[in-house]
Design a protein around this motif. Structure first.
Motif, PDB file in Angstrom:
ATOM      1  N   PRO A  68       0.824  -1.215   0.000  1.00 61.45           N
ATOM      2  CA  PRO A  68       0.000   0.000   0.000  1.00 61.45           C
ATOM      3  C   PRO A  68       0.862   1.271   0.000  1.00 61.45           C
ATOM      4  CG  PRO A  68      -0.865  -1.597   1.563  1.00 61.45           C
ATOM      5  CD  PRO A  68       0.466  -2.126   1.086  1.00 61.45           C
ATOM      6  N   MET A  69       0.489   2.207  -0.852  1.00 62.52           N
ATOM      7  CA  MET A  69       1.287   3.407  -1.065  1.00 62.52           C
ATOM      8  C   MET A  69       1.667   4.126   0.220  1.00 62.52           C
ATOM      9  SD  MET A  69       0.260   7.021  -2.646  1.00 62.52           S
ATOM     10  CE  MET A  69      -0.272   7.449  -1.003  1.00 62.52           C
ATOM     11  N   GLU A  70       0.705   4.391   1.078  1.00 63.04           N
ATOM     12  CA  GLU A  70       1.023   5.166   2.276  1.00 63.04           C
ATOM     13  C   GLU A  70       1.986   4.413   3.184  1.00 63.04           C
ATOM     14  OE1 GLU A  70      -2.986   3.221   3.220  1.00 63.04           O
ATOM     15  OE2 GLU A  70      -1.883   3.913   1.475  1.00 63.04           O
ATOM     16  N   HIS A  71       1.912   3.092   3.213  1.00 65.57           N
ATOM     17  CA  HIS A  71       2.849   2.310   4.019  1.00 65.57           C
ATOM     18  C   HIS A  71       4.259   2.370   3.413  1.00 65.57           C
ATOM     19  CE1 HIS A  71      -0.157   0.791   6.735  1.00 65.57           C
ATOM     20  NE2 HIS A  71      -0.927   0.521   5.695  1.00 65.57           N
ATOM     21  N   ALA A  72       4.336   2.314   2.090  1.00 69.08           N
ATOM     22  CA  ALA A  72       5.637   2.425   1.420  1.00 69.08           C
ATOM     23  C   ALA A  72       6.312   3.749   1.767  1.00 69.08           C
ATOM     24  CB  ALA A  72       5.455   2.297  -0.087  1.00 69.08           C
ATOM     25  N   PHE A  73       5.551   4.818   1.737  1.00 73.09           N
ATOM     26  CA  PHE A  73       6.134   6.135   2.003  1.00 73.09           C
ATOM     27  C   PHE A  73       6.400   6.376   3.492  1.00 73.09           C
ATOM     28  CE2 PHE A  73       4.981   6.760  -2.386  1.00 73.09           C
ATOM     29  CZ  PHE A  73       6.030   7.537  -2.841  1.00 73.09           C
ATOM     30  N   ARG A  74       5.963   5.460   4.346  1.00 72.21           N
ATOM     31  CA  ARG A  74       6.320   5.516   5.765  1.00 72.21           C
ATOM     32  C   ARG A  74       7.670   4.840   6.022  1.00 72.21           C
ATOM     33  NH1 ARG A  74       0.319   3.628   7.640  1.00 72.21           N
ATOM     34  NH2 ARG A  74      -0.710   5.601   7.122  1.00 72.21           N
ATOM     35  N   GLY A  75       8.146   4.082   5.055  1.00 73.38           N
ATOM     36  CA  GLY A  75       9.401   3.346   5.215  1.00 73.38           C
ATOM     37  C   GLY A  75      10.591   4.208   5.604  1.00 73.38           C
ATOM     38  N   PRO A  76      10.819   5.340   4.941  1.00 70.94           N
ATOM     39  CA  PRO A  76      11.964   6.176   5.327  1.00 70.94           C
ATOM     40  C   PRO A  76      11.906   6.630   6.784  1.00 70.94           C
ATOM     41  CG  PRO A  76      11.236   6.764   3.135  1.00 70.94           C
ATOM     42  CD  PRO A  76      10.201   5.812   3.691  1.00 70.94           C
ATOM     43  N   ARG A  77      10.716   6.937   7.270  1.00 70.36           N
ATOM     44  CA  ARG A  77      10.579   7.366   8.676  1.00 70.36           C
ATOM     45  C   ARG A  77      10.922   6.211   9.619  1.00 70.36           C
ATOM     46  NH1 ARG A  77      11.400  10.752  12.565  1.00 70.36           N
ATOM     47  NH2 ARG A  77       9.902  10.566  14.237  1.00 70.36           N
ATOM     48  N   LYS A  78      10.498   4.994   9.265  1.00 72.35           N
ATOM     49  CA  LYS A  78      10.839   3.834  10.088  1.00 72.35           C
ATOM     50  C   LYS A  78      12.357   3.674  10.168  1.00 72.35           C
ATOM     51  CE  LYS A  78       6.617   1.328   8.939  1.00 72.35           C
ATOM     52  NZ  LYS A  78       6.068   0.203   8.162  1.00 72.35           N
ATOM     53  N   LEU A  79      13.018   3.844   9.039  1.00 71.96           N
ATOM     54  CA  LEU A  79      14.486   3.754   9.038  1.00 71.96           C
ATOM     55  C   LEU A  79      15.095   4.856   9.898  1.00 71.96           C
ATOM     56  CD1 LEU A  79      15.245   2.892   5.301  1.00 71.96           C
ATOM     57  CD2 LEU A  79      15.376   1.359   7.285  1.00 71.96           C
ATOM     58  N   ALA A  80      14.567   6.058   9.769  1.00 61.95           N
ATOM     59  CA  ALA A  80      15.085   7.185  10.547  1.00 61.95           C
ATOM     60  C   ALA A  80      14.970   6.913  12.045  1.00 61.95           C
ATOM     61  CB  ALA A  80      14.340   8.468  10.181  1.00 61.95           C
ATOM     62  N   GLU A  81      13.847   6.365  12.463  1.00 59.26           N
ATOM     63  CA  GLU A  81      13.647   6.064  13.881  1.00 59.26           C
ATOM     64  C   GLU A  81      14.642   5.014  14.360  1.00 59.26           C
ATOM     65  OE1 GLU A  81       9.529   4.939  13.869  1.00 59.26           O
ATOM     66  OE2 GLU A  81       8.845   7.022  14.045  1.00 59.26           O
ATOM     67  N   ARG A  82      14.917   4.030  13.528  1.00 58.45           N
ATOM     68  CA  ARG A  82      15.786   2.920  13.925  1.00 58.45           C
ATOM     69  C   ARG A  82      17.270   3.260  13.813  1.00 58.45           C
ATOM     70  NH1 ARG A  82      12.052  -1.543  10.793  1.00 58.45           N
ATOM     71  NH2 ARG A  82      10.197  -1.005  12.009  1.00 58.45           N
ATOM     72  N   MET A  83      17.590   4.247  12.986  1.00 61.55           N
ATOM     73  CA  MET A  83      18.989   4.619  12.768  1.00 61.55           C
ATOM     74  C   MET A  83      19.380   5.885  13.518  1.00 61.55           C
ATOM     75  SD  MET A  83      19.384   3.823   8.689  1.00 61.55           S
ATOM     76  CE  MET A  83      21.186   3.780   8.698  1.00 61.55           C
ATOM     77  N   GLY A  84      18.448   6.453  14.275  1.00 61.43           N
ATOM     78  CA  GLY A  84      18.746   7.692  14.987  1.00 61.43           C
ATOM     79  C   GLY A  84      18.883   8.875  14.049  1.00 61.43           C
ATOM     80  N   GLY A  85      18.111   8.883  12.982  1.00 63.10           N
ATOM     81  CA  GLY A  85      18.127   9.938  11.971  1.00 63.10           C
ATOM     82  C   GLY A  85      18.184   9.331  10.583  1.00 63.10           C
ATOM     83  N   PHE A  86      17.839  10.119   9.608  1.00 66.87           N
ATOM     84  CA  PHE A  86      17.822   9.637   8.223  1.00 66.87           C
ATOM     85  C   PHE A  86      19.028  10.210   7.501  1.00 66.87           C
ATOM     86  CE2 PHE A  86      16.498   9.372   3.805  1.00 66.87           C
ATOM     87  CZ  PHE A  86      15.975   8.090   3.762  1.00 66.87           C
ATOM     88  N   ASP A  87      19.886   9.324   6.996  1.00 66.16           N
ATOM     89  CA  ASP A  87      21.102   9.772   6.358  1.00 66.16           C
ATOM     90  C   ASP A  87      21.453   8.840   5.203  1.00 66.16           C
ATOM     91  OD1 ASP A  87      24.227   9.613   6.104  1.00 66.16           O
ATOM     92  OD2 ASP A  87      23.811  11.545   7.046  1.00 66.16           O
ATOM     93  N   LEU A  88      21.447   9.372   4.006  1.00 65.41           N
ATOM     94  CA  LEU A  88      21.732   8.609   2.796  1.00 65.41           C
ATOM     95  C   LEU A  88      23.072   7.885   2.881  1.00 65.41           C
ATOM     96  CD1 LEU A  88      21.296   9.831  -0.809  1.00 65.41           C
ATOM     97  CD2 LEU A  88      23.561   9.332  -0.011  1.00 65.41           C
TER      98      LEU A  88
END
Length: 192
Positions: free
Chosen positions: A35-55
């Motif tokens: 589902p589209m909205e779940h896909a676009f939540r993926g980056p936020r999940k990574l950010a939470e688990r990595m202590g920030g979002f960083d390419l």
């Protein structure tokens, strides 16, 4: 100034998509068989688990550890491990070809819409359709309007359409896009 995105339908996730171009690219990568909205939540999940979002941290992460991080419930995608590998490949590509700056995909050398589309299609995990949708999203919602972008985006660039994530600006338009996709799928099934 562009309006905040409303793709994930969650404020914090949409804020990240609105302020980090790699998060938006990654959300688009994840937008398949999920589902589209779940896909676009993926980056936020990574950010939470990595202590920030960083390419760069995504690109450089230990692949096995990153797969585990992405697959841990709630996973970033139904195929969390596979998508983790694709996310790392995308991050590595953006670093290698655009020095870690995804905006260079649509700004380097003042490209026209056709060239931006070609560059998007060159990204790992981006086929022709996904590239057209992302180009339409850039034009319709991010103010990125290289010459000929609507033509290059095909029907996804049509003004007022409700056919893809490029057209989602709230819960109502999300429902309209879902209905369009449902009807298109039914028509395709009937044609076979």
């Amino acid at each position: 100034m562009t309006r905040p995105l409303c793709l994930a339908q969650e404020t914090e996730a949409d804020d990240l998509l609105s302020t980090d171009d790699f998060a938006l690219l990654l959300g688009m990568l994840l937008d398949q068989q999920y589902p589209m909205e779940h896909a676009f939540r993926g980056p936020r999940k990574l950010a939470e688990r990595m202590g920030g979002f960083d390419l760069r941290r995504i690109a450089d992460a230990d692949p096995a550890e990153f797969e585990e991080l992405a697959a841990t419930p709630p996973a970033i995608h139904r195929y969390g491990r596979s998508m983790a590998r694709r996310a790392q490949a995308l991050a590595q590509y953006v670093i290698e070809h655009y020095d870690g700056d995804p905006t260079r995909i649509w700004t380097d050398g003042d490209p026209d819409g056709k060239e931006v589309l070609r560059r998007l299609q060159d990204l790992p995990g981006f086929g022709a359709q996904k590239a057209k949708i992302f180009l339409a999203l850039l034009g319709k919602q991010r103010g990125v309007e290289p010459a000929g972008w609507r033509r290059a985006a095909g029907s996804y660039g049509d003004d007022g359409s409700r056919r893809s994530v490029a057209d989602v600006v709230d819960a109502d338009t999300l429902a309209e896009v879902r209905e369009f996709k449902k009807q298109a799928k039914a028509a395709a099934k009937k044609a076979t």
